[in-house]
Scaffold this motif. Structure first.
Motif, PDB file in Angstrom:
ATOM      1  N   ASP A 155       0.847  -1.187   0.000  1.00 29.22           N
ATOM      2  CA  ASP A 155       0.000   0.000   0.000  1.00 29.22           C
ATOM      3  C   ASP A 155       0.886   1.243   0.000  1.00 29.22           C
ATOM      4  N   VAL A 156       0.533   2.227  -0.814  1.00 33.47           N
ATOM      5  CA  VAL A 156       1.282   3.477  -0.883  1.00 33.47           C
ATOM      6  C   VAL A 156       0.469   4.563  -0.200  1.00 33.47           C
ATOM      7  N   ASP A 157       1.106   5.276   0.720  1.00 32.27           N
ATOM      8  CA  ASP A 157       0.441   6.337   1.466  1.00 32.27           C
ATOM      9  C   ASP A 157      -0.047   7.423   0.502  1.00 32.27           C
ATOM     10  N   PRO A 158      -1.301   7.867   0.630  1.00 28.30           N
ATOM     11  CA  PRO A 158      -1.800   8.933  -0.253  1.00 28.30           C
ATOM     12  C   PRO A 158      -0.943  10.201  -0.200  1.00 28.30           C
ATOM     13  N   GLU A 159      -0.346  10.488   0.963  1.00 21.76           N
ATOM     14  CA  GLU A 159       0.520  11.670   1.051  1.00 21.76           C
ATOM     15  C   GLU A 159       1.761  11.517   0.173  1.00 21.76           C
ATOM     16  N   VAL A 160       2.254  10.291   0.052  1.00 24.69           N
ATOM     17  CA  VAL A 160       3.410  10.048  -0.813  1.00 24.69           C
ATOM     18  C   VAL A 160       3.026  10.267  -2.281  1.00 24.69           C
ATOM     19  N   LEU A 161       1.865   9.763  -2.682  1.00 24.95           N
ATOM     20  CA  LEU A 161       1.414   9.968  -4.057  1.00 24.95           C
ATOM     21  C   LEU A 161       1.137  11.441  -4.334  1.00 24.95           C
ATOM     22  N   ALA A 162       0.615  12.151  -3.331  1.00 26.55           N
ATOM     23  CA  ALA A 162       0.417  13.598  -3.491  1.00 26.55           C
ATOM     24  C   ALA A 162       1.767  14.302  -3.652  1.00 26.55           C
ATOM     25  N   GLY A 163       2.775  13.845  -2.907  1.00 24.57           N
ATOM     26  CA  GLY A 163       4.115  14.407  -3.051  1.00 24.57           C
ATOM     27  C   GLY A 163       4.697  14.134  -4.424  1.00 24.57           C
ATOM     28  N   LEU A 164       4.392  12.966  -4.973  1.00 24.32           N
ATOM     29  CA  LEU A 164       4.844  12.624  -6.316  1.00 24.32           C
ATOM     30  C   LEU A 164       4.234  13.572  -7.344  1.00 24.32           C
ATOM     31  N   ASP A 165       2.934  13.811  -7.226  1.00 23.57           N
ATOM     32  CA  ASP A 165       2.265  14.722  -8.155  1.00 23.57           C
ATOM     33  C   ASP A 165       2.810  16.139  -8.031  1.00 23.57           C
ATOM     34  N   LYS A 166       3.052  16.580  -6.806  1.00 26.05           N
ATOM     35  CA  LYS A 166       3.588  17.927  -6.594  1.00 26.05           C
ATOM     36  C   LYS A 166       4.986  18.048  -7.191  1.00 26.05           C
ATOM     37  N   THR A 167       5.792  17.003  -7.024  1.00 23.91           N
ATOM     38  CA  THR A 167       7.134  17.022  -7.603  1.00 23.91           C
ATOM     39  C   THR A 167       7.065  17.105  -9.119  1.00 23.91           C
ATOM     40  N   ALA A 168       6.141  16.362  -9.726  1.00 23.91           N
ATOM     41  CA  ALA A 168       5.978  16.409 -11.186  1.00 23.91           C
ATOM     42  C   ALA A 168       5.604  17.820 -11.645  1.00 23.91           C
ATOM     43  N   GLU A 169       4.715  18.471 -10.894  1.00 25.64           N
ATOM     44  CA  GLU A 169       4.321  19.842 -11.237  1.00 25.64           C
ATOM     45  C   GLU A 169       5.516  20.786 -11.165  1.00 25.64           C
ATOM     46  N   VAL A 263      13.667   8.185 -14.700  1.00 28.55           N
ATOM     47  CA  VAL A 263      12.371   7.783 -14.146  1.00 28.55           C
ATOM     48  C   VAL A 263      12.183   8.477 -12.799  1.00 28.55           C
ATOM     49  N   LEU A 264      11.006   9.004 -12.568  1.00 31.92           N
ATOM     50  CA  LEU A 264      10.628   9.585 -11.279  1.00 31.92           C
ATOM     51  C   LEU A 264       9.609   8.683 -10.609  1.00 31.92           C
ATOM     52  N   CYS A 265       9.832   8.361  -9.349  1.00 30.18           N
ATOM     53  CA  CYS A 265       8.867   7.613  -8.540  1.00 30.18           C
ATOM     54  C   CYS A 265       9.161   7.941  -7.075  1.00 30.18           C
ATOM     55  N   PRO A 266       8.300   7.560  -6.145  1.00 33.53           N
ATOM     56  CA  PRO A 266       8.651   7.747  -4.741  1.00 33.53           C
ATOM     57  C   PRO A 266       9.890   6.912  -4.383  1.00 33.53           C
ATOM     58  N   THR A 267      10.610   7.339  -3.357  1.00 30.16           N
ATOM     59  CA  THR A 267      11.681   6.491  -2.835  1.00 30.16           C
ATOM     60  C   THR A 267      11.094   5.391  -1.967  1.00 30.16           C
ATOM     61  N   THR A 268      10.176   5.765  -1.116  1.00 29.45           N
ATOM     62  CA  THR A 268       9.540   4.837  -0.181  1.00 29.45           C
ATOM     63  C   THR A 268       8.025   5.012  -0.248  1.00 29.45           C
ATOM     64  N   PRO A 269       7.259   3.953  -0.022  1.00 26.59           N
ATOM     65  CA  PRO A 269       5.799   4.075  -0.116  1.00 26.59           C
ATOM     66  C   PRO A 269       5.167   4.794   1.069  1.00 26.59           C
ATOM     67  N   THR A 270       5.926   4.986   2.145  1.00 32.75           N
ATOM     68  CA  THR A 270       5.435   5.716   3.316  1.00 32.75           C
ATOM     69  C   THR A 270       6.582   6.542   3.887  1.00 32.75           C
ATOM     70  N   LYS A 337       7.338  16.382   2.784  1.00 35.58           N
ATOM     71  CA  LYS A 337       7.033  16.098   4.190  1.00 35.58           C
ATOM     72  C   LYS A 337       5.561  15.739   4.317  1.00 35.58           C
ATOM     73  N   THR A 338       5.270  14.920   5.327  1.00 39.87           N
ATOM     74  CA  THR A 338       3.874  14.633   5.641  1.00 39.87           C
ATOM     75  C   THR A 338       3.262  15.817   6.381  1.00 39.87           C
ATOM     76  N   ALA A 339       1.961  15.765   6.582  1.00 32.06           N
ATOM     77  CA  ALA A 339       1.280  16.840   7.294  1.00 32.06           C
ATOM     78  C   ALA A 339       1.790  16.996   8.716  1.00 32.06           C
ATOM     79  N   ASP A 340       2.267  15.886   9.319  1.00 27.74           N
ATOM     80  CA  ASP A 340       2.779  15.986  10.693  1.00 27.74           C
ATOM     81  C   ASP A 340       4.304  16.114  10.740  1.00 27.74           C
ATOM     82  N   GLY A 341       4.921  16.480   9.602  1.00 27.70           N
ATOM     83  CA  GLY A 341       6.307  16.901   9.633  1.00 27.70           C
ATOM     84  C   GLY A 341       7.374  15.858   9.393  1.00 27.70           C
ATOM     85  N   MET A 342       7.000  14.645   8.967  1.00 24.88           N
ATOM     86  CA  MET A 342       8.009  13.622   8.712  1.00 24.88           C
ATOM     87  C   MET A 342       8.435  13.652   7.238  1.00 24.88           C
TER      88      MET A 342
END
Length: 378
Positions: A155-169, A263-270, A337-342
């Motif tokens: 499972d990939v954390d939605p925040e990670v996928l949101a970070g991926l989209d933001k990085t692409a932008e 290729v761009l992808c997340p480093t880690t799924p969470t 970063k996640t919403a709680d700063g990680m």
């Protein structure tokens, strides 16, 4: 000037060894640093040292770089020497370099450490100039393939996928072209082949340690014993078949670079998880010890038990394994970063011997966007 903390033999993706206890994430005590170079990542992120050594056989530079919010590049297979005792490790999956606070320092270290070595099995193409100079200049507009799909079921954390989209932008705003592309890779076969290769290597490692140093292999952790048992149970033909599977992955990865620069992808799924989340539970350790005594490795691979024990760890490596199996240079860039700063990183995988291009892009991102804030120096 010191040895940093690692999991036993660098075999797990979190730094929580029984011998030395867990390494704490500088961003939040009680959370994993990742592994296997987790102690190095913590030392760099907390400001103890500007760079620290890491070895990467399945993500062990990029993974802790992601979770600790620092920069980590795994070089191309053969770029850095592995000797004198080894020509390659884990059938070529392992590459060594450093984790750093800046792109410049990583590039400067690679200038110092890379090059041909007596007896090495690879003699790869040398860069056109210095890596540190590449880190100081912007790249030409790049064609970047964006990949969302993890290559191991997880499972990939939605925040990670949101970070991926933001990085692409952000990349598009810098003039780069982004295409969504997924490699044609059988994810189930990938992780099974990886287990065959790594377990065979662990079995060989423990045999060498006993032969050369008289080490009591019964003192190793249950997960290490279990991997070695699996390795002893496979045949040479099993290892050759797994390496054939790796070649199919190398071909699929190479196909992505026909029309794309990287290729761009997340480093880690969470982002980082609390201590105790990734190491096997006591019940799982008892199952491992029982399997070790019964020596039923090949039979276990046909049951759901191996997947049950392996996938929680391998799933966290779902984006990093490609770089190791294919031998490609790959970097985790601390952008999110996640919403709680990680923190968590975004990964860029380059074509073979394309470290200069990766350093160019990383330097541009560092200058234009800035990296994740690190904790105050200790």
């Amino acid at each position: 000037f010191a040895k940093t903390n690692t999991p036993e033999f660098g075999l797990i993706i979190t730094t929580e060894p029984k011998r030395f206890g867990p390494a704490h994430n500088p961003h939040r005590a009680g959370y994993s640093t990742g592994g296997s170079s987790g102690g190095s990542a913590a030392a760099v992120a907390s400001g103890i040292v500007p760079v620290a050594h890491g070895g990467d056989g399945g993500g062990s530079i990029r993974f802790p770089a992601s979770w600790c919010g620092v920069f980590g590049l795994k070089p191309s297979r053969g770029r850095n020497p592995m000797g004198p005792d080894l020509g390659e490790d884990w059938q070529g999956a392992v590459a060594e370099h450093v984790l750093s606070r800046s792109v410049r320092d990583s590039a400067a270290m690679l200038d110092c450490s890379s090059g041909a070595e007596l007896g090495a099995p690879y003699d790869i193409r040398q860069p056109g100039g210095r890596f540190v100079d590449a880190a100081a200049r912007d790249p030409k507009p790049l064609r970047i393939a964006l990949s969302r799909k993890p290559l191991v079921p997880t499972d990939v954390d939605p925040e990670v996928l949101a970070g991926l989209d933001k990085t692409a932008e952000r990349l598009a705003a810098l003039g780069h072209h982004i295409d969504e592309v997924e490699p044609a890779i059988d994810s189930d076969q990938l992780w099974r082949d990886f287990i065959v290769v790594v377990s065979a290597e662990v079995a060989g490692l423990l045999r060498r340690l006993k032969r050369d140093y008289g080490c009591d292999i019964h003192q190793v952790e249950p997960a290490t014993k279990n991997l070695a048992m699996l390795g002893r149970s496979f045949s040479a033909a099993d290892l050759v078949a797994a390496r054939y599977g790796w070649h199919q992955i190398q071909r699929a990865a190479g196909d992505m670079f026909r029309e794309h620069d990287m290729v761009l992808c997340p480093t880690t799924p969470t982002a980082a998880v609390p201590h105790g989340s990734l190491p096997p539970s006591r019940w799982e350790e008892l199952q491992m010890l029982a399997s070790h005594r019964l020596n039923i490795g090949r039979l276990l691979m046909r049951t759901p038990l191996v997947a049950q024990m392996a996938l929680p760890v391998l799933g966290k490596m779902a984006y990093t394994l490609l770089g190791n199996i294919a031998g490609l240079p790959s970097m985790s860039v601390p952008l999110c970063k996640t919403a709680d700063g990680m923190p968590f990183g975004m990964q860029f995988i380059g074509g073979m011997c394309q470290e200069e291009r990766l350093f160019c892009l990383a330097g541009q991102l560092e200058r234009e966007l800035g990296f994740t804030d690190l904790p105050l120096n200790t």
